[in-house]
Motif scaffolding. Sequence first.
Motif, PDB file in Angstrom:
ATOM      1  N   LEU A   1       0.810  -1.220   0.000  1.00 61.61           N
ATOM      2  CA  LEU A   1       0.000   0.000   0.000  1.00 61.61           C
ATOM      3  C   LEU A   1       0.842   1.268   0.000  1.00 61.61           C
ATOM      4  N   GLY A   2       2.149   1.106   0.093  1.00 60.76           N
ATOM      5  CA  GLY A   2       3.024   2.269   0.126  1.00 60.76           C
ATOM      6  C   GLY A   2       2.954   3.026   1.445  1.00 60.76           C
ATOM      7  N   LEU A   3       2.653   2.315   2.515  1.00 62.41           N
ATOM      8  CA  LEU A   3       2.532   2.953   3.827  1.00 62.41           C
ATOM      9  C   LEU A   3       3.800   2.754   4.646  1.00 62.41           C
ATOM     10  N   THR A   4       4.222   3.802   5.262  1.00 59.71           N
ATOM     11  CA  THR A   4       5.298   3.677   6.237  1.00 59.71           C
ATOM     12  C   THR A   4       4.671   3.293   7.573  1.00 59.71           C
TER      13      THR A   4
ATOM     14  N   VAL B   1      -2.999   6.572  10.450  1.00 58.31           N
ATOM     15  CA  VAL B   1      -4.274   6.154   9.876  1.00 58.31           C
ATOM     16  C   VAL B   1      -5.045   5.246  10.822  1.00 58.31           C
ATOM     17  N   SER B   2      -4.344   4.329  11.473  1.00 54.15           N
ATOM     18  CA  SER B   2      -5.010   3.366  12.359  1.00 54.15           C
ATOM     19  C   SER B   2      -5.196   3.897  13.779  1.00 54.15           C
ATOM     20  N   ARG B   3      -4.487   4.987  14.090  1.00 59.62           N
ATOM     21  CA  ARG B   3      -4.498   5.561  15.442  1.00 59.62           C
ATOM     22  C   ARG B   3      -3.946   4.582  16.476  1.00 59.62           C
TER      23      ARG B   3
ATOM     24  N   LEU C   1      -5.307  -1.004   6.665  1.00 59.12           N
ATOM     25  CA  LEU C   1      -4.660  -1.742   5.574  1.00 59.12           C
ATOM     26  C   LEU C   1      -5.669  -2.223   4.532  1.00 59.12           C
ATOM     27  N   ASP C   2      -6.924  -1.788   4.682  1.00 59.50           N
ATOM     28  CA  ASP C   2      -7.993  -2.154   3.754  1.00 59.50           C
ATOM     29  C   ASP C   2      -8.223  -3.664   3.719  1.00 59.50           C
ATOM     30  N   LEU C   3      -8.173  -4.278   4.899  1.00 58.87           N
ATOM     31  CA  LEU C   3      -8.426  -5.706   5.059  1.00 58.87           C
ATOM     32  C   LEU C   3      -9.721  -5.886   5.835  1.00 58.87           C
ATOM     33  N   PRO C   4     -10.322  -7.073   5.777  1.00 57.24           N
ATOM     34  CA  PRO C   4     -11.519  -7.315   6.596  1.00 57.24           C
ATOM     35  C   PRO C   4     -11.203  -7.099   8.078  1.00 57.24           C
TER      36      PRO C   4
ATOM     37  N   ALA D   1      -3.601  -2.492  -4.564  1.00 57.69           N
ATOM     38  CA  ALA D   1      -2.596  -1.801  -3.749  1.00 57.69           C
ATOM     39  C   ALA D   1      -1.364  -1.488  -4.580  1.00 57.69           C
ATOM     40  N   ASP D   2      -0.965  -2.414  -5.451  1.00 56.16           N
ATOM     41  CA  ASP D   2       0.179  -2.182  -6.331  1.00 56.16           C
ATOM     42  C   ASP D   2      -0.107  -1.023  -7.280  1.00 56.16           C
ATOM     43  N   LEU D   3      -1.303  -0.986  -7.837  1.00 60.83           N
ATOM     44  CA  LEU D   3      -1.672   0.114  -8.728  1.00 60.83           C
ATOM     45  C   LEU D   3      -1.679   1.456  -7.994  1.00 60.83           C
ATOM     46  N   ARG D   4      -2.179   1.451  -6.766  1.00 65.18           N
ATOM     47  CA  ARG D   4      -2.167   2.687  -5.966  1.00 65.18           C
ATOM     48  C   ARG D   4      -0.737   3.180  -5.754  1.00 65.18           C
TER      49      ARG D   4
END
Length: 99
Positions: free
Chosen positions: A4-7, A14-16, A45-48, A80-83
Amino acid sequence: MTTLGLTQKKLAEVSRVSTATLRQIQHGQDKNRQPAVLTAISRALDLPDGYLQEVADQGRASAVTSGESATVVELREQLADLRERVASIESRLNQIRSD
């Protein structure tokens, strides 16, 4: 996170969830994490919602098969790769514009 390109810092925002807590979870040092924390990270992480809890309880393979089909998981990874690619292109365009 990488897909996702997240550090770690951005995921924490994002998750707090604190970066220290994320680090412990990533390194397997925190086996008894509260479900609400794992749900917050899963959502970021856009997961369930229950995905990371299942991973913690049973391992990744079980979470994938019980929560989503392999096709859905693959589509999420491709998205996620496309993002990540679009973000990279946008970054390059911004650099070109500022030069």
